[in-house]
Design an enzyme around this catalytic site. Structure first.
Site, PDB file in Angstrom:
ATOM      1  N   LEU A 264     -17.128  11.935  73.218  1.00 55.99           N
ATOM      2  CA  LEU A 264     -16.045  12.872  72.953  1.00 55.99           C
ATOM      3  C   LEU A 264     -14.842  12.080  72.428  1.00 55.99           C
ATOM      4  CD1 LEU A 264     -16.047  15.287  76.043  1.00 55.99           C
ATOM      5  CD2 LEU A 264     -16.538  15.916  73.671  1.00 55.99           C
ATOM      6  N   ASP A 265     -14.214  12.566  71.356  1.00 56.94           N
ATOM      7  CA  ASP A 265     -13.005  11.925  70.840  1.00 56.94           C
ATOM      8  C   ASP A 265     -11.886  12.007  71.875  1.00 56.94           C
ATOM      9  OD1 ASP A 265     -14.232  11.359  68.428  1.00 56.94           O
ATOM     10  OD2 ASP A 265     -13.493  13.178  67.443  1.00 56.94           O
ATOM     11  N   PRO A 266     -10.898  11.120  71.805  1.00 54.05           N
ATOM     12  CA  PRO A 266      -9.789  11.160  72.767  1.00 54.05           C
ATOM     13  C   PRO A 266      -9.101  12.522  72.850  1.00 54.05           C
ATOM     14  CG  PRO A 266      -9.731   9.103  71.559  1.00 54.05           C
ATOM     15  CD  PRO A 266     -10.815   9.946  70.922  1.00 54.05           C
TER      16      PRO A 266
END
Length: 315
Positions: free
Chosen positions: A42-44
């Site tokens: 998951l991206d930040p």
């Protein structure tokens, strides 16, 4: 400090601003485990379900990543950015002139099998380097489109310029790209504003643990209680129970034959199915790909190879 030898799988509610690697590092410190990994980055900016595996369970990562995903997505209409989300540099702005019924119709167009190109700012690698590193140097890399499957897109709310929708999709779907493509189809452009993963494979947000609400001393015991055993981490895979003698042969590298899969308690499986080979005390010995279906097991020679071992576990 928890027992560092523990193996299992945990669904975590990833906080916004954290990288997936930071979540893994945090859990390793709390539990004292030497080996850990996550299934599905998951991206930040994104939040929600991140599956984290510990010790022997890390062998399950490729199989856990195969599961479908569900998201709650909010997108901002009328704004295009270079990263396709709110954190990028704005390329253009315009007022969206769309009606809710028109939005719902466009969303429906993006269900089924669709082609996507990886965003320029993504972790996909080209010549061994992530695309975002090339992009930061001003180098544009053309990548091949890939086919993904979108099961459903359901419009949740419209509060222009924001719209929110629920999405179910296959692994590898770029939600940022989907938002951008929907915006272009609506004629005003768009970028992703927020993203929450509500399900990953067999793990839902309702069962995910938070890393921000409790201190590390209280959290360790809670994490262990919430951890899913290796044997239970692939609920979609059918279970074949094995005795100690068969388990020993599997750990020595022997492949299952038809005689091993005969008996009244063998589940109904088909060729290419992935099955779990489990001992009576719920210890996972191996996972295997079936070569001979359950209905044909009694029709072939007893020494016919019946499955191919994919992973062996040593709990």
């Amino acid at each position: 400090m928890a027992d560092g030898k523990i193996s299992g799988v945990l669904a975590v509610d990833k906080p916004e601003g954290w990288t997936s690697r930071k979540v893994v590092d945090r859990l390793q410190k709390i539990l004292g485990v030497k080996k850990a990994g996550h299934a599905g980055t998951l991206d930040p900016l994104a939040t929600g379900v991140l599956i984290v595996c510990f010790n022997e369970a890390t062998k399950l990562v490729p199989y856990l990543m195969e599961g479908g995903k569900e998201y709650l997505v909010q997108m901002l209409l009328g704004v295009r950015t270079d990263t396709l989300d709110r954190e990028g540099t704005v390329i253009s702005r315009e007022d969206p002139e769309v009606a809710p019924e028109g939005i719902a119709a466009v969303l429906e167009e993006f269900t089924g099998s669709i082609e996507q190109v990886a965003p320029a700012y993504s972790a996909v690698k080209y010549q061994g380097r992530p695309l975002y590193k090339w992009a930061r140097q001003g180098v544009k890399i053309e990548t091949r489109p890939r086919l993904v499957k979108v099961g459903e897109i359901n419009l949740v709310s419209v509060d222009l310029p924001y719209i929110t929708f629920a999405l179910s999709c296959s692994k590898g779907t770029y939600v940022r790209s989907l938002c951008s493509d929907i915006g272009e189809r609506l004629g005003c452009g768009a970028c992703m504003w927020s993203l929450k993963r509500t399900r990953s494979g067999g793990f839902s947000l309702a069962e995910a643990v938070s890393l921000t609400d409790e201190n590390a001393g209280d959290l360790a015991g809670s994490l262990i209680e919430r951890m899913v055993s290796i044997a239970d981490a692939l609920p979609q895979a059918k279970t074949v129970y094995v005795d100690e003698e068969f388990a020993g042969r599997l750990k020595e590298g022997r492949q299952p034959v038809a005689a091993d899969f005969s008996g009244p308690h063998i589940p109904l499986f088909d060729p290419e199915d992935v099955v779990k080979l489990v001992q009576s005390d719920n210890r996972l010995v191996a996972i295997a790909k079936v070569l001979v279906g359950a209905k044909e097991i009694g029709l072939v020679a007893r020494d016919t190879r019946a499955a191919s071992i994919l992973r062996v576990f040593n709990e």
